[in-house]
Design an enzyme around this catalytic site. Structure first.
Site, mmCIF file in Angstrom:
data_model
loop_
_atom_site.group_PDB
_atom_site.id
_atom_site.type_symbol
_atom_site.label_atom_id
_atom_site.label_comp_id
_atom_site.label_asym_id
_atom_site.label_seq_id
_atom_site.Cartn_x
_atom_site.Cartn_y
_atom_site.Cartn_z
ATOM 1 C CB SER A 23 10.227 26.960 33.607
ATOM 2 O OG SER A 23 9.732 25.737 33.147
ATOM 3 N NE ARG A 27 14.790 26.953 35.898
ATOM 4 C CZ ARG A 27 13.977 25.921 35.630
ATOM 5 N NH1 ARG A 27 12.668 26.043 35.797
ATOM 6 N NH2 ARG A 27 14.453 24.767 35.219
ATOM 7 N N GLY A 95 6.710 18.478 39.798
ATOM 8 C CA GLY A 95 8.008 17.846 39.575
ATOM 9 C C GLY A 95 9.137 18.864 39.577
ATOM 10 N NE ARG A 123 6.719 13.592 36.935
ATOM 11 C CZ ARG A 123 6.792 14.841 36.494
ATOM 12 N NH1 ARG A 123 6.046 15.772 37.051
ATOM 13 N NH2 ARG A 123 7.604 15.149 35.510
ATOM 14 C CD GLN A 170 11.455 18.776 36.162
ATOM 15 O OE1 GLN A 170 11.550 17.599 36.492
ATOM 16 N NE2 GLN A 170 10.295 19.372 35.989
ATOM 17 C CG ASP A 322 6.262 20.525 29.629
ATOM 18 O OD1 ASP A 322 6.569 19.342 29.880
ATOM 19 O OD2 ASP A 322 6.692 21.495 30.283
ATOM 20 C CE LYS A 349 8.350 15.603 30.634
ATOM 21 N NZ LYS A 349 9.377 16.416 31.272
HETATM 22 C C1 S3P Z 1 10.898 21.933 33.438
HETATM 23 C C2 S3P Z 1 11.571 20.995 32.701
HETATM 24 C C3 S3P Z 1 10.896 19.926 31.946
HETATM 25 C C4 S3P Z 1 9.404 20.204 31.773
HETATM 26 C C5 S3P Z 1 8.767 20.698 33.037
HETATM 27 C C6 S3P Z 1 9.422 21.979 33.509
HETATM 28 C C7 S3P Z 1 11.678 22.957 34.174
HETATM 29 O O1 S3P Z 1 11.032 18.710 32.655
HETATM 30 O O2 S3P Z 1 8.740 19.042 31.327
HETATM 31 O O3 S3P Z 1 7.393 20.943 32.835
HETATM 32 O O4 S3P Z 1 11.092 23.958 34.631
HETATM 33 O O5 S3P Z 1 12.898 22.770 34.308
HETATM 34 P P1 S3P Z 1 12.299 17.734 32.443
HETATM 35 O O6 S3P Z 1 13.485 18.450 32.898
HETATM 36 O O7 S3P Z 1 11.990 16.533 33.289
HETATM 37 O O8 S3P Z 1 12.296 17.417 30.979
#
Ligand code: S3P
Length: 442
Positions: A23, A27, A95, A123, A170, A322, A349
């Site tokens: 994550s 970013r 995602g 998704r 997200q 996760d 997911k």
């Molecule tokens: C993430 C947020 C989570 C997580 C993903 C990474 C992120 O998803 O499951 O692996 O980096 O913001 P969701 O926001 O869909 O819960």
């Protein structure tokens, strides 16, 4: 497709350097590309998901390079400075890249098409489309609002206040990233606190982002648009989601003791460690410190006998969203019953993780029940039989979870496809084997 097999091993020992947090890595590249000037990133995760973000940011006009010293550098284009990409942005399995970049593109007056692999194309994207349409972005998508989709940002972006219907970092991040280019204040209200790397890193880059606790445990996260991001340096800590795999493996083997230095452990990400401790695990955080706004620690995991089954607090779900697949492996070897509730998000997911975990565990001989948003796993403190090949459905965490379980079962566990592991933890097999596991590609 590459089959990978995991055979029973003895105790795990040593120190393992876990790759950078996924994550935070996404970013760092995105926000570095929104500064004007040079940002240096150390510890970046070089997994496929993050490399897709890097490529997309290049397509949007930023310069991103890895230098010989192993550091990554971005030269940003500034808020409002993204250019329209010449080609569709290929997101692979990721995602996070997709949803955050839809926000970023939707907040600029440019057009981009997003494509992805079979998992990502299944998704839901409606969760980001709805708020971005409110801000003025336009979408061309399939009837079910999935990839491939094309987004065009408006001339005049509206700042909005939006309460997210699903707890999702997200979605929150997509709105905030669009809001960076809007006039006025964009506010996201979330009913359950999700990971806050976007807020923390924007602050690190000099953007004023406020978080206010509202009644009912809700949070309002707000930023005024058109602030400038100041270039800086980011040191990406190790990924607590990746660290959970060796941590659980160590907990399944008597006599194990491992150290996982430099892991991100904020209260928005540490749910798995709190849960494992409740199950009786000996897990300690040492050298706790703050790094670029993120809480970081060295994690020490010692085996102190079999874990025990518990009811997992549903309020903790976002902080370990996760980690349910790997928790399920620990539960399959724990003494008693483990109940996990409020986990419907697992169904959307990289795969339907509830189903993939339940089917895989059943094939390994585990007794369990599953509902729409819950899973209950029974065990007697011993690992199940194993001896099967588990389907992974392009899901890295399903793949790694069952390989961890295979280190403890009497009969080996194979997974049908090890390729997806490269999305988040490219050196997983080597690192696990260095600690004492016996995992090999067929
Ligand atoms: C993430 C947020 C989570 C997580 C993903 C990474 C992120 O998803 O499951 O692996 O980096 O913001 P969701 O926001 O869909 O819960």
């Amino acid at each position: 497709m590459s089959i990978v097999i995991s055979k029973k091993c003895e105790s795990l020992h040593g120190q393992a350097r876990i790759p950078g947090d996924k994550s935070i890595s996404h970013r760092a590249l995105m926000f570095g590309a929104l500064t004007i000037g040079e940002t240096m990133i150390s510890g970046l995760l070089e997994g496929e998901d993050v490399l897709h973000t890097a490529e997309a940011m290049r397509g949007l006009g930023a310069k991103i390079e890895k230098s010989a010293d192993g550091l990554w550098r971005t030269w940003g284009v500034g808020i409002g400075g993204l250019r329209e990409p010449d080609n569709p942005l290929e997101m692979g399995n990721s995602g996070t890249s997709t949803r955050l970049l839809i926000g970023l593109v939707g907040g600029h007056n440019i057009k981009a098409t997003f494509t992805g692999d079979a998992s990502l194309s299944g998704r839901p994207m409606k969760r980001v489309i709805t708020p971005l349409e409110m801000m003025g972005a336009n979408f061309e998508a399939t009837d079910d609002d999935k990839l491939p989709l094309t987004v065009t940002g408006p001339d005049d972006l509206l700042a909005i206040e939006y309460e997210t219907p699903v707890a999702s970092a997200q979605v929150k991040s997509a709105i905030l990233l669009a809001g960076l280019n809007a006039r006025g204040t964009t506010t996201v209200i979330e009913s359950k606190p999700t990971r806050d790397h976007t807020e923390k890193m924007l602050q690190h880059f000099g953007v004023e982002v406020t978080t206010k606790e509202l009644e009912g445990g809700r949070y309002a996260i707000a930023l005024v648009g058109q602030q400038e991001l100041q270039p800086g340096a980011i040191d990406v800590p190790g990924d607590p989601s990746s660290a959970a795999f060796p941590a659980v493996a160590a907990l399944l083997h008597e006599g194990s003791e491992i150290t996982l230095p430099n892991i991100a452990v904020s209260d928005r990400r540490n749910g798995i460690y709190i849960t494992l401790r409740e199950m009786g695990a000996d897990i300690t955080f040492e050298n706790e410190r703050i790094q670029a706004g993120e809480a970081v620690a060295d994690i020490i995991v010692k085996n102190s006998g079999p874990l025990k089954g518990i009811d997992v607090d549903p309020a903790r779900v976002p902080s370990m969203i996760d980690e349910f697949p790997i928790l399920a492996m620990a539960a399959a070897c724990a003494n008693g019953t483990t109940k996990m509730t409020g986990i419907a998000e697992l169904r959307v997911k990289e795969s339907d993780r509830l189903l993939m975990v339940a089917e895989g565990l059943k094939a390994c001989g585990v007794e369990l029940e599953m509902g729409e948003d819950w899973l209950t796993i029974h065990s007697n403190g011993k690992a199940p039989k194993g001896g099967t090949t588990v389907k992974t459905a392009l899901d890295h965490r399903i793949a790694m979870s069952f390989l961890v379980l295979g280190t403890a079962t009497d009969e080996p566990i194979s997974i049908d496809d090890g390729e997806p592991i490269k999305t988040s933890f490219p050196n997983f097999i080597t690192l696990m084997n260095e600690l004492g596991c016996n995992i090999s590609e067929d």
